[in-house]
Design a protein around this motif. Structure first.
Motif, PDB file in Angstrom:
ATOM      1  N   THR A  93       0.825  -1.205   0.000  1.00  9.96           N
ATOM      2  CA  THR A  93       0.000   0.000   0.000  1.00  9.96           C
ATOM      3  C   THR A  93       0.865   1.264   0.000  1.00  9.96           C
ATOM      4  OG1 THR A  93      -0.370  -0.458   2.350  1.00  9.96           O
ATOM      5  CG2 THR A  93      -2.183  -0.910   0.851  1.00  9.96           C
ATOM      6  N   GLU A 133      -5.030  -3.646   4.591  1.00 10.96           N
ATOM      7  CA  GLU A 133      -6.403  -3.736   4.115  1.00 10.96           C
ATOM      8  C   GLU A 133      -7.054  -2.395   4.414  1.00 10.96           C
ATOM      9  OE1 GLU A 133      -9.353  -4.071   2.327  1.00 10.96           O
ATOM     10  OE2 GLU A 133      -8.373  -6.025   2.249  1.00 10.96           O
ATOM     11  N   VAL A 134      -7.388  -1.662   3.378  1.00  6.25           N
ATOM     12  CA  VAL A 134      -7.938  -0.320   3.558  1.00  6.25           C
ATOM     13  C   VAL A 134      -9.387  -0.215   3.106  1.00  6.25           C
ATOM     14  CG1 VAL A 134      -5.686   0.779   3.390  1.00  6.25           C
ATOM     15  CG2 VAL A 134      -7.053   0.484   1.332  1.00  6.25           C
ATOM     16  N   GLY A 135      -9.950  -1.271   2.609  1.00  6.28           N
ATOM     17  CA  GLY A 135     -11.290  -1.207   2.041  1.00  6.28           C
ATOM     18  C   GLY A 135     -12.415  -1.538   2.993  1.00  6.28           C
ATOM     19  N   PRO A 140     -13.390   7.283   1.576  1.00  6.13           N
ATOM     20  CA  PRO A 140     -12.560   8.475   1.749  1.00  6.13           C
ATOM     21  C   PRO A 140     -13.220   9.721   1.161  1.00  6.13           C
ATOM     22  CG  PRO A 140     -11.241   6.631   0.957  1.00  6.13           C
ATOM     23  CD  PRO A 140     -12.680   6.213   0.865  1.00  6.13           C
ATOM     24  N   ARG A 146      -9.985   8.017  -2.496  1.00  8.28           N
ATOM     25  CA  ARG A 146     -10.802   6.976  -3.136  1.00  8.28           C
ATOM     26  C   ARG A 146     -10.003   6.219  -4.191  1.00  8.28           C
ATOM     27  NH1 ARG A 146     -14.422  11.161  -2.336  1.00  8.28           N
ATOM     28  NH2 ARG A 146     -14.299  11.911  -4.487  1.00  8.28           N
ATOM     29  N   ARG A 149      -7.763   3.780  -2.285  1.00  7.61           N
ATOM     30  CA  ARG A 149      -8.524   2.625  -1.787  1.00  7.61           C
ATOM     31  C   ARG A 149      -8.850   1.663  -2.927  1.00  7.61           C
ATOM     32  NH1 ARG A 149     -14.518   3.729  -0.968  1.00  7.61           N
ATOM     33  NH2 ARG A 149     -14.120   3.913  -3.189  1.00  7.61           N
ATOM     34  N   ASP A 150      -9.265   2.200  -4.065  1.00 12.64           N
ATOM     35  CA  ASP A 150      -9.616   1.358  -5.206  1.00 12.64           C
ATOM     36  C   ASP A 150      -8.391   0.616  -5.756  1.00 12.64           C
ATOM     37  OD1 ASP A 150     -12.174   2.343  -4.873  1.00 12.64           O
ATOM     38  OD2 ASP A 150     -12.128   3.612  -6.671  1.00 12.64           O
TER      39      ASP A 150
END
Length: 190
Positions: A93, A133-135, A140, A146, A149-150
């Motif tokens: 990430t 894991e950010v989802g 956001p 966003r 995250r995507d």
């Protein structure tokens, strides 16, 4: 005289939230996979606090891992590694955010994710990938948040297909999702 059989090369993807135990588990797994170890760090030290964090992580690893700093050219760095049994990459990430902050387009980042998957799949050493894991949180507020995250979700889906082992860290526990059956990894199993 026949050559001694070699253990199959392993690719593991370790995900989880911040301070969930994923990095410690990845290092432990890396230690178990061979004596010649590399650690690819994707973080960049833009301020004193981050420099202190990076220095602390290097001290924690000690001489057990040769540290390689690579914030952008991750696929190329993995492909160029030689003389190591295992490489731990921490973290995907941060690598993605580095690409986004360099104004890479979505298409360019997706190409880099594919290049990373190809590098991992063809690497000679075992590979342990760490990612956040950010989802699972709120959407956001900003377009950049966003997009990040995507991209992280897309990277996880793609690299999941490259990994024979899949782990998730939650609340200090490590769950092995693949190979099945799903199991909580205890300290002795690491």
């Amino acid at each position: 005289m026949s050559a001694e059989p070699t253990a199959p090369r392993r690719v593991a993807l370790v995900g989880g939230g911040v301070r969930s135990g994923k990095s410690a588990f990845a290092l432990s797994l890396g230690r178990s996979l061979g004596a010649r170890r590399a650690f690819i760090a994707t973080a960049e030290a833009f301020d004193d606090e981050m420099r202190a964090r990076i220095a602390a992580h290097i001290r924690e690893r000690g001489d057990e891992f040769a540290t390689v700093e690579e914030p952008v050219a991750l696929p190329e760095r993995i492909a160029s590694l030689s003389g190591v049994d295992v490489v731990v990459v921490d973290c995907l990430t941060l690598w993605l955010s580095n690409l986004l902050l360099r104004d890479q387009t979505e298409g360019q980042i997706l190409e880099r994710i594919e290049a990373l998957a190809a590098a991992v799949e063809s690497a000679r050493p075992h590979v342990v990938l760490v990612s956040n894991e950010v989802g699972m949180g709120v959407v956001p507020e900003s377009p950049l948040g966003r997009a990040f995250r995507d991209m992280a979700g897309r990277a996880h889906q793609r690299l999941n297909r490259s990994a024979g082992e899949l782990y998730v860290a939650m609340m200090g526990a490590i769950l092995r999702l693949r190979p099945g059956p799903v199991a909580v990894m205890d300290e002795g199993a690491r």
